[in-house]
Each structure stands twice: as structure tokens, then as C-alpha cells.
Design an enzyme around this catalytic site. Sequence first.
Site, PDB file in Angstrom:
ATOM      1  N   TRP A 125       0.827  -1.214   0.000  1.00  0.00           N
ATOM      2  CA  TRP A 125       0.000   0.000   0.000  1.00  0.00           C
ATOM      3  C   TRP A 125       0.862   1.265   0.000  1.00  0.00           C
ATOM      4  O   TRP A 125       0.521   2.245   0.648  1.00  0.00           O
ATOM      5  CB  TRP A 125      -0.945   0.041   1.204  1.00  0.00           C
ATOM      6  CG  TRP A 125      -1.676  -1.218   1.510  1.00  0.00           C
ATOM      7  CD1 TRP A 125      -1.569  -1.968   2.637  1.00  0.00           C
ATOM      8  CD2 TRP A 125      -2.645  -1.881   0.683  1.00  0.00           C
ATOM      9  NE1 TRP A 125      -2.403  -3.063   2.567  1.00  0.00           N
ATOM     10  CE2 TRP A 125      -3.075  -3.036   1.366  1.00  0.00           C
ATOM     11  CE3 TRP A 125      -3.176  -1.615  -0.586  1.00  0.00           C
ATOM     12  CZ2 TRP A 125      -4.015  -3.904   0.845  1.00  0.00           C
ATOM     13  CZ3 TRP A 125      -4.105  -2.494  -1.104  1.00  0.00           C
ATOM     14  CH2 TRP A 125      -4.524  -3.609  -0.388  1.00  0.00           C
ATOM     15  N   GLU A 145      -3.753   6.411   6.207  1.00  0.00           N
ATOM     16  CA  GLU A 145      -3.161   7.220   7.283  1.00  0.00           C
ATOM     17  C   GLU A 145      -4.018   7.201   8.552  1.00  0.00           C
ATOM     18  O   GLU A 145      -4.190   8.205   9.229  1.00  0.00           O
ATOM     19  CB  GLU A 145      -2.883   8.647   6.794  1.00  0.00           C
ATOM     20  CG  GLU A 145      -1.815   8.654   5.708  1.00  0.00           C
ATOM     21  CD  GLU A 145      -1.148   9.989   5.492  1.00  0.00           C
ATOM     22  OE1 GLU A 145      -1.022  10.756   6.469  1.00  0.00           O
ATOM     23  OE2 GLU A 145      -0.741  10.256   4.350  1.00  0.00           O
TER      24      GLU A 145
END
Length: 413
Positions: free
Chosen positions: A145, A394
Site C-alpha cells: 500500500w 493514514e
Amino acid sequence: MLRESVKRFAEDVVAPKVREMDENETMDPEIIKGLFEQGLMGIETSADHGGAESSFTAAVIAIEELAKIDPSVSVMCDVHNTLVNTIFRTYATKEQQDKYLPLLSSSKVGSFCLSEPASGSDAFALQTRAEKKGDHWVINGSKMWITNSKEAEIVGIEPKGFACSATTDSLAAQFLVFATVDPSKGYKGITCFVVEKDMGIEIAKKEQKLGIRASSTCTLNFDDVKVPLENVLGGEEMVGKGYKVAIEILNEGRIGIAGQMIGLAQGAFDKAVPYTYQRKQFGKAIGEFQGMAFQMAHIATEIEAARLLTYNAARLWVISLSNHAPNIDPVHQLSRKEEGKPFTKEAAMAKYYASVVAQKAAGSAIEWAGGVGFTRETGIEKFWRDSKIGAIYEGTSNIQLNTIAKFLQKQYS
């Protein structure tokens, strides 16, 4: 002034290529070149290192304006500025700053490599290993990712207008790689390394995603990648302290993602609302019906609320950073006279709420435009596809809520 210049760049240069990049799932190299030429890849970096020497709030504004046109371009700018550049400015040795920041400001895309197949929300369950062997560290493992990883392969333009301790051709793109040097120490064994592409990183599978398709998300493989001892971020004293770098920088990164989400929400809103005053049914514009008008008023209020949450978190971050960062550059020393203030809770609130508002605004925009909004021709549906990532990367929305809840418990229990 910054907002207007970024807006012009986004509308004039990025907008004509958005649909093509989305359908091809590839970032146009000319867009990347334009970001560097506009000074948008070194917003906070000092002029001595080729940057714009501006503020963190300025970076958030740039991220927001780019996201109004294309969140894929926005996240490239975001990760490069709020994660990679900030890590170098805050934690790197002077030698590392002098070597890499000029390149990151002018020609090289940076990538932040933390996540792994078994390490997502549990960010420190890392399996990538680094072993010290003579005058090198040897890294083995894989990352998943990773944003900007494909773009980081691109050879950039020649740096101009400042002194640089290395030529463009002598250095490949920069990857900040987190690996554990001693699994027995748990998270205290994690260390951050500056790894260049030509040291042997394999850019493997590129994910096919629902949204932000032009932004690359790849798996990286490290097979006996040799990294010089001097490429430990921050020097030998930072061995085993990579977890501190990751925790603190991700809090900042969440503010950047909040900026991306409010820009996305505003972009969807700006595309759909004018249509409601052009489309007529039952003898008047559909936007004039109270049911529709109230929905738009509600979304407009939520976007503004998310924006204010985000700007406030950015303000608190600058104050906090200037009081604890070991190698902070002169640009951010202006706030040292202020007392350090917490911002982690506010960053989590901004990121969580902005992602909620982005999904709601983009989904509503499709409905306001009806069948036209459901087609790819208008670009409204792309905002909705792009918005889904805001609740994931995040720090997922649940992680943000958990962070907020812990602060509330500490405050009230």
C-alpha cells in the site's frame, strides 16, 4: 496568493488530464514536472534547500486546492510534503538534509514506506528486517500500500537555482523505509532508513483501486538491499527510534489528508451545485426547491466546519513541532516563543470528520445532478470513488475515533 496560483495550475494544467489519468490509472509525467516547477513539492523546505520556505498551513491549502480538481494529484503532493519532506527537515542529519532536500524540492518524488501485509492499523507489527553487516545495513522484507512508489521511479528534471551536494543522475528516488533491527525489542527496534531506488528496491504489484487511480499504490520488495550506515535517518543515534518518527509524522499526515478531503468535498460541491440552477423541473430550477436548497446549505456548512477543524489542527501542529523537533529548520522556529500545545486529538478529529464530509458531499453531489451525475462524463462520480479512501489511509476512521476517545477518557475520567 498561494491559493490562487495553485488553483490556476490545477484548473489549467491538471483538469484537462484528470479523466485520462483516471481511466489509464497512471499519473501524467508532465503533471509531476509541473508540481516541481510550481514549487509545490518543497512548500515548507527552506530556500537554501531549493524550497518555497512557506508554512504547513500553506501546504494544507495547496493540497486542498489540488484535491478540488484531482485528489490523486493532491495525495502525491501531500505525501511528498507532509510525510517525506517533513521527516527529512525534522529528523535527518544536516548531511542528509543537504544531500536529499534539494532533490526532493526540484526533481525526485519521495515515498513513505511503513505498511506491510500484516501491519496496517497495527503499524508496528513490522516484519521487514534490517541487519547490520560491516559498513552496511541489509534490508529484507516487503511493504504494501505504498503511495508514490511507482512515480518515484521517474527520473526528474535537473535541479536549478541552488547548490546541491549530488547531481540528479547520481541519486535515484528516495524511499523512507521502516524496518526492525531487533525484533526482541518490539517497537523500540524499529528504525527508519533512507533508501534510494537504485540500491535494489523492487517495485512489484501495482494495485487496481476503486478511487485515486492515477496515484500509484504498490508492493515493494527488499531482497538483501544494502544501505550505507550513514543512511539511517538521523544518524546512528536514531537506531531503534523509528517508531517515534512514524507516530509523530502520521499525526501531521492526517491533517494533510483532512486537507485533501475538504478539497475533494468542495470540488464535488462546485461541480454539482451550478447544475441544480440550470436544470429545470416543474417550471423552476431544481436548486430552488426547498428540499434541495436545504441539502446544499447543510453540506456547505459541514464542508466549512471540516475546513476550520483542519486549519486549527495545522496551527496547533506548527506550535507543537517547533517545541520538540531536534533538527527543525529555521522556517519553523518562528513559533518557538509559543508554548507547546497538543494537536493529536485535533488532527484525528479533522481527519475523521473531513473524510465523513467528503463521502457525504460527493454522494449528495451525484444525487443532485441525477442521471448526469452518475455518468463519468461530468467527473462527479469520480469524487465519490476517491472519497472512500479518506476513511482508510493514514489511520482508519475507527482508529481516529479510538484516538479521540482515549483523549476524552483521560480528560474526564
